[in-house]
Design an enzyme around this catalytic site. Structure first.
Site, PDB file in Angstrom:
ATOM      1  N   SER A   1       4.134  -6.601   2.733  1.00 51.27           N
ATOM      2  CA  SER A   1       2.776  -6.587   3.292  1.00 51.27           C
ATOM      3  C   SER A   1       1.768  -7.103   2.257  1.00 51.27           C
ATOM      4  O   SER A   1       1.798  -8.277   1.896  1.00 51.27           O
ATOM      5  CB  SER A   1       2.435  -5.176   3.783  1.00 51.27           C
ATOM      6  OG  SER A   1       1.218  -5.170   4.468  1.00 51.27           O
ATOM      7  N   LEU A   2       0.894  -6.244   1.750  1.00 48.60           N
ATOM      8  CA  LEU A   2      -0.059  -6.626   0.706  1.00 48.60           C
ATOM      9  C   LEU A   2       0.645  -7.307  -0.471  1.00 48.60           C
ATOM     10  O   LEU A   2       0.118  -8.238  -1.093  1.00 48.60           O
ATOM     11  CB  LEU A   2      -0.784  -5.365   0.224  1.00 48.60           C
ATOM     12  CG  LEU A   2      -1.391  -5.405  -1.179  1.00 48.60           C
ATOM     13  CD1 LEU A   2      -2.651  -6.224  -1.174  1.00 48.60           C
ATOM     14  CD2 LEU A   2      -1.648  -4.013  -1.692  1.00 48.60           C
TER      15      LEU A   2
ATOM     16  N   ARG B   1      -9.231  -8.996   2.740  1.00 50.31           N
ATOM     17  CA  ARG B   1      -8.229  -8.447   3.652  1.00 50.31           C
ATOM     18  C   ARG B   1      -8.445  -6.939   3.819  1.00 50.31           C
ATOM     19  O   ARG B   1      -8.451  -6.416   4.935  1.00 50.31           O
ATOM     20  CB  ARG B   1      -6.832  -8.721   3.072  1.00 50.31           C
ATOM     21  CG  ARG B   1      -5.660  -8.170   3.882  1.00 50.31           C
ATOM     22  CD  ARG B   1      -4.378  -8.475   3.114  1.00 50.31           C
ATOM     23  NE  ARG B   1      -3.161  -8.242   3.893  1.00 50.31           N
ATOM     24  CZ  ARG B   1      -2.451  -7.123   3.842  1.00 50.31           C
ATOM     25  NH1 ARG B   1      -2.848  -6.132   3.059  1.00 50.31           N
ATOM     26  NH2 ARG B   1      -1.353  -7.004   4.569  1.00 50.31           N
TER      27      ARG B   1
ATOM     28  N   GLN C   1       0.438 -12.614   9.353  1.00 49.45           N
ATOM     29  CA  GLN C   1       1.000 -11.382   8.807  1.00 49.45           C
ATOM     30  C   GLN C   1       0.312 -10.102   9.272  1.00 49.45           C
ATOM     31  O   GLN C   1       0.962  -9.076   9.488  1.00 49.45           O
ATOM     32  CB  GLN C   1       0.976 -11.468   7.270  1.00 49.45           C
ATOM     33  CG  GLN C   1       1.877 -10.472   6.572  1.00 49.45           C
ATOM     34  CD  GLN C   1       1.228  -9.906   5.331  1.00 49.45           C
ATOM     35  OE1 GLN C   1       0.107  -9.426   5.366  1.00 49.45           O
ATOM     36  NE2 GLN C   1       1.939  -9.980   4.226  1.00 49.45           N
TER      37      GLN C   1
ATOM     38  N   HIS D   1      -0.298  -4.317  11.038  1.00 47.52           N
ATOM     39  CA  HIS D   1       0.799  -5.145  11.566  1.00 47.52           C
ATOM     40  C   HIS D   1       1.030  -4.906  13.064  1.00 47.52           C
ATOM     41  O   HIS D   1       2.155  -4.763  13.517  1.00 47.52           O
ATOM     42  CB  HIS D   1       2.084  -4.915  10.756  1.00 47.52           C
ATOM     43  CG  HIS D   1       1.887  -5.227   9.309  1.00 47.52           C
ATOM     44  ND1 HIS D   1       1.728  -6.525   8.847  1.00 47.52           N
ATOM     45  CD2 HIS D   1       1.757  -4.421   8.232  1.00 47.52           C
ATOM     46  CE1 HIS D   1       1.523  -6.479   7.533  1.00 47.52           C
ATOM     47  NE2 HIS D   1       1.525  -5.233   7.144  1.00 47.52           N
TER      48      HIS D   1
ATOM     49  N   GLN E   1       0.826  -1.207   0.000  1.00 45.71           N
ATOM     50  CA  GLN E   1       0.000   0.000   0.000  1.00 45.71           C
ATOM     51  C   GLN E   1       0.861   1.258   0.000  1.00 45.71           C
ATOM     52  O   GLN E   1       1.903   1.305   0.632  1.00 45.71           O
ATOM     53  CB  GLN E   1      -0.881  -0.015   1.262  1.00 45.71           C
ATOM     54  CG  GLN E   1      -2.242   0.572   1.030  1.00 45.71           C
ATOM     55  CD  GLN E   1      -3.261   0.112   2.069  1.00 45.71           C
ATOM     56  OE1 GLN E   1      -3.214  -1.018   2.520  1.00 45.71           O
ATOM     57  NE2 GLN E   1      -4.180   0.963   2.434  1.00 45.71           N
TER      58      GLN E   1
END
Length: 299
Positions: free
Chosen positions: A88-89, A113, A244, A195, A9
């Site tokens: 991440s993503l 998500r 995650q 996170h 992101q």
């Protein structure tokens, strides 16, 4: 060895993916499929939307995923990863590109998500902050001593960490970071504490979706955010993907491990060049590149 890395992101921009759509029939089909799977025309927002529209979590995450995955698919024969990782993503994009997840399942999970994270953000005010110029250990110690929920969330490169947690706790931690000599400790304009333990409701929601999705053995190792090690086992991939949302993104450690395991060229697949910059800060000798779609007219 060729490593392919996939952004998360923040990499989005207006007009993203339009060149792919206009120059590749395969890309066009995949974008049209995505509109159907999502139930709204994400292509309109990606190609013509404002920065404000693109910033909506339910749009941002699928948009970046689509740009990365469709770009990887249009690279054809030249796309032969020997290792992959995503920030991440971006880990979802990496899994689809490496053949561990189908395009449709990957997009559905990314959409779920995004929505689960959005809901978790609305439950309690929370945020993130960038901390520059401190050792990891110092940042971790300050987080541990600060009252309230605040944790190290993104290990982006040496001397650049992102912390995540409750708004008040983040503000207190930022003050302490500055006193400890941080060059900057700046609250970020994000919707919530990604996170961190604050994402537990989203983790639970996504866990069910991940458990019900079929994963295959990837074509090459994926270096996952949670472990920063090479993973090829489907069950481990699933477990790490579930962890995650509440665990830190160990990007520095992932890149260091990839280099140790033989990575010589890091090619970023998707919008922007953020990850290439981080790779260079982790190891100045590392070679980086952007994946580019070669216009060959229509296939």
């Amino acid at each position: 060895m060729k490593a392919y890395i996939f952004p998360g992101q923040g990499a989005q921009f207006s007009g993203m993916g339009l060149d792919l759509y206009e120059n590749s029939s395969e890309a066009q089909h995949l974008f049209e499929d995505a509109n159907e799977i999502l139930g709204f025309n994400i292509t309109d927002i990606m190609f013509e939307g404002t920065a404000e529209q693109l910033k909506e979590t339910k749009v941002t995450q699928p948009a970046i995923f689509l740009h990365s995955v469709i770009l990887a698919k249009t690279l054809g024969e030249s796309f032969k990863p020997e290792m992959v990782a995503g920030h991440s993503l971006g880990e979802f994009s990496a899994l689809v590109a490496a053949g561990a997840l189908s395009f449709e399942d990957g997009l559905k999970l990314v959409s779920q998500r995004a929505q689960a994270m959005q809901k978790a953000c609305e439950l309690q005010p929370s945020t993130m902050a960038a901390v520059l110029g401190l050792e990891d250990q110092v940042v971790e110690d300050i987080c541990a001593k600060t009252e309230g929920v605040v944790v190290a969330a993104n290990y982006n490169c040496p001397g650049q960490l992102v912390i995540s947690g409750e708004v008040d706790a983040i503000e207190r931690a930022c003050e302490a970071m500055k006193e400890a000599g941080a060059r900057r400790a700046l609250v970020l304009p994000v919707g919530g504490a990604f996170h961190s333990p604050m994402m537990e409701p989203a983790r639970e929601e996504l866990a069910a979706a991940i458990e019900n999705t079929t994963f295959s053995k990837p074509n090459c190792p994926i270096y996952q955010n949670v472990t920063a090690t090479a993973i090829t086992d489907e069950n481990e991939i699933k477990a790490n993907l579930i962890s995650q949302l509440t665990a830190p993104v160990r990007w520095t450690q992932s890149v260091q491990q990839m280099i140790k395991d033989g990575a010589t060229l890091f090619t970023e697949v998707g919008p922007g060049k953020v990850l290439q910059g981080l790779v260079k800060k982790i190891d100045r000798e590392a070679q980086t590149a952007s994946a580019t779609f070669e216009t060959k007219g229509d296939e």
